[in-house]
Each structure stands twice: as structure tokens, then as C-alpha cells.
Design an enzyme around this catalytic site. Structure first.
Site, short mmCIF file in Angstrom:
data_model
loop_
_atom_site.label_atom_id
_atom_site.label_comp_id
_atom_site.label_asym_id
_atom_site.label_seq_id
_atom_site.Cartn_x
_atom_site.Cartn_y
_atom_site.Cartn_z
N THR A 39 0.87 -1.17 -0.06
CA THR A 39 -0.14 0.06 -0.17
C THR A 39 0.94 1.41 0.02
O THR A 39 2.00 1.21 -0.25
CB THR A 39 -1.11 0.00 1.20
OG1 THR A 39 -1.73 1.03 1.12
CG2 THR A 39 -0.11 -0.14 2.40
N ASN A 40 0.29 2.29 0.27
CA ASN A 40 1.21 3.53 0.16
C ASN A 40 0.75 4.61 1.45
O ASN A 40 -0.33 3.98 2.13
CB ASN A 40 0.71 4.36 -0.89
CG ASN A 40 -0.59 4.66 -1.14
OD1 ASN A 40 -1.31 5.21 -0.66
ND2 ASN A 40 -0.99 4.19 -2.28
N ARG A 41 1.14 5.76 1.68
CA ARG A 41 0.90 6.47 2.97
C ARG A 41 -0.39 7.29 3.03
O ARG A 41 -0.69 8.14 3.92
CB ARG A 41 2.49 7.31 3.08
CG ARG A 41 3.30 6.38 3.48
CD ARG A 41 4.64 7.42 3.90
NE ARG A 41 4.08 8.40 4.87
CZ ARG A 41 4.53 9.65 5.02
NH1 ARG A 41 5.48 10.16 4.11
NH2 ARG A 41 4.16 10.32 5.79
N SER A 42 -1.04 7.28 1.87
CA SER A 42 -2.34 8.01 1.81
C SER A 42 -3.20 7.73 2.85
O SER A 42 -3.57 6.49 3.16
CB SER A 42 -3.11 7.72 0.21
OG SER A 42 -4.22 8.40 0.47
N ALA B 73 -5.07 7.63 -3.90
CA ALA B 73 -3.49 7.29 -4.39
C ALA B 73 -3.70 5.73 -4.77
O ALA B 73 -3.72 4.61 -3.88
CB ALA B 73 -2.64 7.23 -3.10
#
Ligand code: CTP
Length: 406
Positions: free
Chosen positions: A210-213, A276
Site C-alpha cells: 500500500t502507500n501512505r495516503s 492514491a
């Protein structure tokens, strides 16, 4: 800023133990800029004092139908006509029964009978009273007449029993009040779709990429559009509360978000892609947990769909959505990269933000963005709350959609 600013709200308080929570409701409404006139029944004053509300609202508190100051308007006429909302919290079984039978034996029930403004009630009572056929019928009458309700929740009741009938939490009640007030907003009639959060691409049953959004920007966009009267679909990969009145579509992966966006846009005036979206996913998802070995692990990744490019193809064929806005979260060459995406994805605007700054971008309540338009405009906005950034975006989207509204 919310749509509570400069609204006049009569906050009716009736005699239930949940009246102590109404102090929080009054405080939230006043902090958001509303003028709050509290009207208490006599039994409400046994649970909480008028002084508490007077201190919180900085206004006189009304308790008596016949207490008419010589220089004042007749309270039940002024308070029923010159208001934006009558909110009754808690609403006891007794007050609900009186309202359902058109009784006006105190100031609050007189206002309820005299007003043609929106009325929102937050019932609170013992489960047996809530489930009694008389109460059911009374509630039904009120809702048939257009009175709106924040349903009571299950939980610990005044009697100590656990059951249904506990007043909804103050934040939920305030959120529903905002939804009720949204009907006259400048985005009424607009159907908007917002995406939010970082997608999660599973690797095996226990892991994902995943990502930091955080999803906060997308959820702020949904909340602000709801406050302004739009019909909002929020396609979110974030585990955040969904504002009342917004249609939620919960997704995890980029593929699920693609499907949800393509399903939502045929009826949409505007799409704002704040999510994101992962550009790559694990090429295969292991059915069982991947066990470690002594050596390194190579992870083949496959490309996901570029949702905005799919949207552009759909829009070229159908003309929907009428307005499309993307986001560009960048660490380098912010404006060049954002402009290239604006063109490549055929957007009307792109919202560029430099995610290397501590006060902007991921997981904070503020953002500092530059809006680039397809017409070549570049507007750098100062650091502001994400809800204010959302308002700036909707101002432009609403103007562009202006002639499409019913
Ligand atoms: N986006 C999308 N589909 C993807 C990836 C991104 O629709 N698979 C959208 C995002 O929601 C955002 C915009 O495209 O509104 C830009 O996202 P970003 O990740 O910055 O752009 P990418 O095209 O992925 O470019 P890069 O990763 O190379 O910066």
C-alpha cells in the site's frame, strides 16, 4: 468552515439523562459558527441547568412559554419562523408523543407545531419505551410528516440495562444536522464521485502493498460537497468515517476501485480522484501465507489499470463525467510532473502537492496545493485545512458544471 456558519438553530432539550450530551452538541454548533437558541422543557432543567447552555451559546436560554420580555418578539413565533433548523436532542418518548398529536403545552412543543423549517430529532429512552407500539406509531407519524431522525443506538441505558434507545453520539447528531442543512447549498442537484485513500494490493492472506495516503483529503472533499448539497458517492479505500448522506463504496484494491469508478461515472457530473491508486500489484496472490526461506524473495509485480485513462476514454465516448479532477502527489519537479499528468490523463484540473513537506500531503489535516487547469492557469493556494482545499476545488468544479444543474 462548515455549512453551520451563520445558521440559526433552535436546540430543543427534553428531560432525559442524555441531556448532558447536548452540552457537547451546543458547543460543537457554536464553534462552527451557528447561532444556537436553546429551548428546554421543565424536566430537562432537572438534568442540566439553563446556565450551562447560556455559557456555551452566549445567548439567553428559553424555558417558559409565557416568559415574554417586553422588548422581545413572541419567542415561539420568532423561534419557529426565523430559524434554519429545529434540532431536538434528546427527544423523549413524551415529547415525541406530544409532537405526533399536535400538542403545544410548552415552548418547545409550540415551536415544533408552529415551524415549517426542517426538524431533526434524536430520540433517547429505555428500550421498552422505544419499542412500544405507541412510540413506534408516533415516530412513524413524525417521519411521514417530514421530521428527520437520528436513530438511537444500542448501548448502556440510564437503567443500567444494555439495549436500544441510547441517544446517538453528539458528533453523529451534528453531522446529520449538517446534512439536513445542506439542502439549500450551491451544489444541490450536482452528482459527484470522489475517490479516497491508498489502495491495498494483497500478496497473500496476511500481507499487502500500500502507500501512505490516509484518505483524509478525499473524505474532506466528500464532506464539503455533502455540506453544499451535492449527491456524493465516496469510493474509499480508507477506514475513515463516512459523512452522513454520502453513499459509500468501500474498496481495497486498484481493480475494485476501477470497477467502482466506472460503475459510478455514467451518472456523474464530476469525478475527483483523490485516491492514491497503486500502479503495481503482486502478479499473483498466494492462497496461503508465504513462508520465509534463507534466501531473498523476488516479487513479480503487474501493472494495474490507470483509472483516469479509462475515465478519459469513457468521457470521450459519452461526455460523462462532465468535469474530471486528478491529484498529483510528487516529491520532485512538482509542476512539470503535474502538468504532464493533466495532459496525459485529459483532466480539467490537477491538484499538485509536494509530499516532502511536513504540513502537506499524507496523514495531516492541512495541505498546500497548486491547482493547474487545462486552460493553462496555475494557482498556488496557501497552507490551509483540507476542508478549505476541498472548498476551493468544488468552487471551480461547481462553476464548470454550472449550466448542467437541474
Ligand atoms: N491514478 C489513477 N489510476 C492509477 C494511478 C493513479 O487514476 N492507476 C490517478 C490518481 O488518483 C491521481 C492521478 O491519477 O488523481 C495521479 O496519480 P499519481 O500516482 O500521481 O500518477 P501516476 O499516473 O501513477 O504517475 P507516477 O506514479 O508515475 O507519478
Amino acid at each position: 468552515m462548515t455549512n453551520l456558519k451563520n445558521k440559526r438553530i433552535v436546540l430543543g432539550v427534553t428531560g432525559g439523562i442524555a441531556a448532558y450530551k447536548t452540552a457537547t452538541i451546543a458547543s460543537r454548533l457554536v464553534q462552527a459558527g451557528a447561532a444556537v437558541d436553546v429551548v428546554m422543557t421543565e424536566s430537562a432543567t432537572k438534568f442540566i441547568t439553563p446556565l450551562t447552555f447560556q455559557a456555551l451559546t452566549h445567548r439567553r436560554v428559553y424555558t417558559d412559554l409565557f416568559d415574554i420580555p417586553p422588548d422581545d418578539n413572541i419567542p415561539h413565533i420568532d423561534l419557529s419562523h426565523n430559524i434554519d433548523l429545529l434540532l431536538i436532542a434528546p427527544a423523549t418518548a413524551n415529547t415525541i408523543a406530544k409532537m405526533a398529536h399536535g400538542q403545544a403545552d410548552n415552548l418547545l412543543t409550540s415551536i415544533a407545531l408552529a415551524t415549517s423549517k426542517p426538524v431533526l430529532i434524536a430520540p433517547a429512552m429505555e428500550t421498552d419505551m422505544w419499542e412500544h407500539p405507541a412510540t413506534k406509531q408516533n415516530v412513524q407519524s413524525l417521519t411521514d410528516w417530514g421530521v428527520m431522525m437520528v436513530e438511537p443506538a444500542a448501548g448502556r441505558l440510564a437503567s443500567g440495562r444494555i439495549g436500544y434507545g441510547r441517544m446517538a453520539e453528539p458528533d453523529e447528531i451534528v453531522d446529520v444536522a449538517r446534512w439536513v442543512l445542506a439542502r439549500h447549498g450551491d451544489m444541490r442537484g450536482l452528482r459527484v464521485v470522489v475517490t479516497a485513500g491508498g489502495t491495498r494490493e494483497p500478496l497473500d492472506p496476511v500481507r499487502y502493498l500500500t502507500n501512505r495516503s490516509s484518505g483524509r483529503m478525499g473524505h474532506a472533499l466528500a464532506e464539503v460537497a455533502r455540506d453544499r448539497g451535492a449527491t456524493v458517492t465516496l469510493i474509499s479505500a480508507a477506514k475513515l468515517p463516512v459523512p452522513h448522506g454520502v453513499s459509500p463504496v468501500a474498496v481495497d484494491t486498484a481493480a475494485q476501485m476501477t470497477d467502482a469508478v466506472l460503475a459510478a461515472i455514467p451518472a456523474a457530473d464530476a469525478l475527483v480522484m483523490a485516491a492514491a491508486v497503486a500502479d503495481y500489484r503482486p502478479a499473483t496472490v498466494a492462497a496461503r501465507k508465504i513462508k520465509k526461506t534463507d534466501g531473498d524473495l523476488q516479487l513479480p509485480l503487474a501493472r494495474t489499470d490507470d483509472i483516469l485513462r479509462r475515465v478519459a476514454a469513457f468521457r470521450a465516448e459519452t461526455g460523462f463525467p462532465k468535469v474530471v479532477v486528478g491529484f498529483a502527489a510528487e516529491t520532485d519537479d512538482l509542476l512539470e510532473n503535474a502538468r504532464a499528468k493533466l495532459t496525459r490523463k485529459r483532466l480539467d484540473w490537477i491538484v499538485a502537492n509536494d509530499v516532502t513537506r511536513a504540513d502537506a500531503g499524507f496523514a495531516v489535516e492541512t495541505n498546500r496545493v497548486t491547482l493547474l487547469g487545462a486552460d493553462g492557469t496555475v494557482e498556488s493556494l496557501p497552507l490551509m485545512a483540507k476542508t478549505d482545499v476541498a472548498a476551493e476545488i468544488w468552487n471551480r468544479v461547481t462553476a464548470a458544471c454550472g449550466d448542467t444543474r437541474k
